[in-house]
Design a protein around this motif. Sequence first.
Motif, PDB file in Angstrom:
ATOM      1  N   ALA A   1       4.680   5.512   2.036  1.00  0.00           N
ATOM      2  CA  ALA A   1       4.822   6.914   2.455  1.00  0.00           C
ATOM      3  C   ALA A   1       5.370   6.994   3.877  1.00  0.00           C
ATOM      4  CB  ALA A   1       3.479   7.635   2.355  1.00  0.00           C
ATOM      5  N   ALA A   2       4.797   6.208   4.772  1.00  0.00           N
ATOM      6  CA  ALA A   2       5.259   6.229   6.162  1.00  0.00           C
ATOM      7  C   ALA A   2       6.727   5.815   6.262  1.00  0.00           C
ATOM      8  CB  ALA A   2       4.387   5.314   7.017  1.00  0.00           C
TER       9      ALA A   2
ATOM     10  N   THR B   1       4.224  11.877   2.798  1.00  0.00           N
ATOM     11  CA  THR B   1       2.782  11.673   2.852  1.00  0.00           C
ATOM     12  C   THR B   1       2.286  10.974   1.591  1.00  0.00           C
ATOM     13  OG1 THR B   1       2.268  13.773   1.778  1.00  0.00           O
ATOM     14  CG2 THR B   1       2.519  13.803   4.196  1.00  0.00           C
ATOM     15  N   LEU B   2       1.121  10.383   1.707  1.00  0.00           N
ATOM     16  CA  LEU B   2       0.495   9.772   0.543  1.00  0.00           C
ATOM     17  C   LEU B   2       0.233  10.829  -0.524  1.00  0.00           C
ATOM     18  CD1 LEU B   2      -0.737   7.354  -0.904  1.00  0.00           C
ATOM     19  CD2 LEU B   2      -2.870   7.801   0.346  1.00  0.00           C
TER      20      LEU B   2
ATOM     21  N   ARG C   1       0.853  -1.190   0.000  1.00  0.00           N
ATOM     22  CA  ARG C   1       0.000   0.000   0.000  1.00  0.00           C
ATOM     23  C   ARG C   1       0.886   1.237   0.000  1.00  0.00           C
ATOM     24  NH1 ARG C   1      -5.278  -0.620   0.929  1.00  0.00           N
ATOM     25  NH2 ARG C   1      -5.324   1.457   1.865  1.00  0.00           N
TER      26      ARG C   1
ATOM     27  N   GLU D   1       0.303   3.996   1.285  1.00  0.00           N
ATOM     28  CA  GLU D   1       0.301   4.605   2.613  1.00  0.00           C
ATOM     29  C   GLU D   1       1.467   4.074   3.439  1.00  0.00           C
ATOM     30  OE1 GLU D   1      -2.299   3.095   1.173  1.00  0.00           O
ATOM     31  OE2 GLU D   1      -4.041   4.408   1.293  1.00  0.00           O
ATOM     32  N   THR D   2       1.721   2.777   3.326  1.00  0.00           N
ATOM     33  CA  THR D   2       2.827   2.146   4.035  1.00  0.00           C
ATOM     34  C   THR D   2       4.159   2.644   3.488  1.00  0.00           C
ATOM     35  OG1 THR D   2       1.455   0.189   4.356  1.00  0.00           O
ATOM     36  CG2 THR D   2       3.823  -0.086   4.682  1.00  0.00           C
TER      37      THR D   2
ATOM     38  N   ARG E   1       1.953   2.207  -7.543  1.00  0.00           N
ATOM     39  CA  ARG E   1       3.187   1.545  -7.114  1.00  0.00           C
ATOM     40  C   ARG E   1       4.020   1.071  -8.309  1.00  0.00           C
ATOM     41  NH1 ARG E   1      -0.990  -1.755  -5.195  1.00  0.00           N
ATOM     42  NH2 ARG E   1      -1.196  -3.609  -6.460  1.00  0.00           N
TER      43      ARG E   1
ATOM     44  N   ARG F   1       1.347  10.598  -4.397  1.00  0.00           N
ATOM     45  CA  ARG F   1       0.354  10.711  -5.473  1.00  0.00           C
ATOM     46  C   ARG F   1       0.682  11.856  -6.427  1.00  0.00           C
ATOM     47  NH1 ARG F   1      -2.176   6.128  -6.211  1.00  0.00           N
ATOM     48  NH2 ARG F   1      -3.321   5.411  -4.398  1.00  0.00           N
TER      49      ARG F   1
END
Length: 70
Positions: A31-32, A37-38, A26, A28-29, A48, A42
């Motif tokens: 980004a972290a 940030t997501l 993901r 989000e993962t 991906r 984006r």
Amino acid sequence: MSDDTQRAIEIALIEAAATTPFDEIRLETVAAAAGTTLAEIRRLYDDRFDVLAAFARRIDVAVQIGRAHV
């Protein structure tokens, strides 16, 4: 966004792929793990696969100019 951030995103994706099936990764993962940030991901990449393609281009350029560290 800096080249360092883009590199961090690409590396985070590759590291995630070492332990997670690619279709389950993901952003989000990623980004972290990359410290961003997501929304920033984006803004730079469609998905991906786009991040993976950017990593491949970075490696290709490094090989062509003979750099050992990307």
